[in-house]
Design an enzyme around this catalytic site. Sequence first.
Site: not given
Ligand code: SAH
Length: 382
Positions: A200, A216, A237-238, A264-265, A325
């Site tokens: 970050r 996400f 985020d979803s 949905n991303a 990850c």
């Molecule tokens: N970037 C964050 C961590 C992300 S964890 C940090 O640094 O703290 C992954 C996230 O993706 C979760 O919040 C989950 O709700 C979201 N997610 C999962 N599938 C998704 C999709 N298809 N579209 C959008 N968000 C999604």
Amino acid sequence: MIVSAKGAARWQAGHPWIYRTDVYDEPGDAPGIVPVTERRGRHLGQALYSPKSEIRLRLLTRGREPIDAAWWAGRIAASAARRGGIAATAFRAVHAEGDGLPSLVVDRYGPYAVAQLLSAGLERVREDVLAGITAALAPEAILLRNDSAVRRHEGLPLEVVAARGTVPETVVVEEAGVRYAAAPHSGQKTGAFLDQRENRLLVAAHAGTGRALDLFTYHGSFALHLARRAAAVVAVDSSGEALARGRENAALNDLANITWREANAFDLLRELERREETFDTIVLDPPAFAKSKQSVPRALAGYKEINLRAMRLLAAGGILFTCSCSYHVNRAVFLDMVGGAARDAGRRLQLVAVTGAAGDHPELINVPETGYLKGCLLRAVD
Ligand code: SAH
């Protein structure tokens, strides 16, 4: 406990695990700490024993010293002492195998500690470990986030336990000037994604002053850092619940330039492309798409799709931070996928940095199982 030559060789090579097939003479069903010898009786060390797990033994020490509360305190204090100069009040003090304390995770959230005991052997010595944490870190309270799914392989229950005192539902922590509320009882992992902290800061240091997109976003952790520089941030985020936390975090920092979008991303990327929108900074931090070895090809297709589309949205000179990850997708395979996406997108992208988890989540170079997070920072030449 007696182990095969192959098992002994693994310890010799610095790997802390010995599997079921390399263990002879199991003493029965009781997990705990056991002395381990090779077939001719030579002492190899002491290990955590898990009778139900494929990973039967996890090496604690090659010595014969008593492993009591004072031993745990010493090891935990040594691990914490390696965390110098972290510009955050939430960080990982003990990263299990990576810190020579297999299956033990201890995170700091300000004055509190949140721990995970991830093996049956460790669970058996819970009281000594808690005494060790107390002596080494002097936290105001300790919460056990023992609800990680990996405990199932150990035959252990999934539970969240107030072990010492009370850790509040939310704890406001600070990360290089950004404040956010961690949720130790119910948030992902132990309450926040501490492993992305350095990434970050890296992205924030390179981010442009124009528009940013954080896909996400979870509780908005990248978005908050970006918003201090960028004119406007779109955080996606979803999960509506995650976004609600993100909004609260933005308010904590008096940031009014973040738009929170529940979507949905995959769909949103297509929509943004259709509308020919561009961004100066994009972050892609998806959940693990590959949950097993078999799912790697499908996962790679998913990773490639979001990377390719994100690259198309990137403004000239823009910055893209992308990561994975998935433990089953290693760094080489990940970088290869990103390269393929760049070719398909037809963009010239400089590789500015290849990164992993933050330094308080150390990876052992001779133990591939300790690595899972990898990322890279790219800059569009034109
Ligand atoms: N970037 C964050 C961590 C992300 S964890 C940090 O640094 O703290 C992954 C996230 O993706 C979760 O919040 C989950 O709700 C979201 N997610 C999962 N599938 C998704 C999709 N298809 N579209 C959008 N968000 C999604």
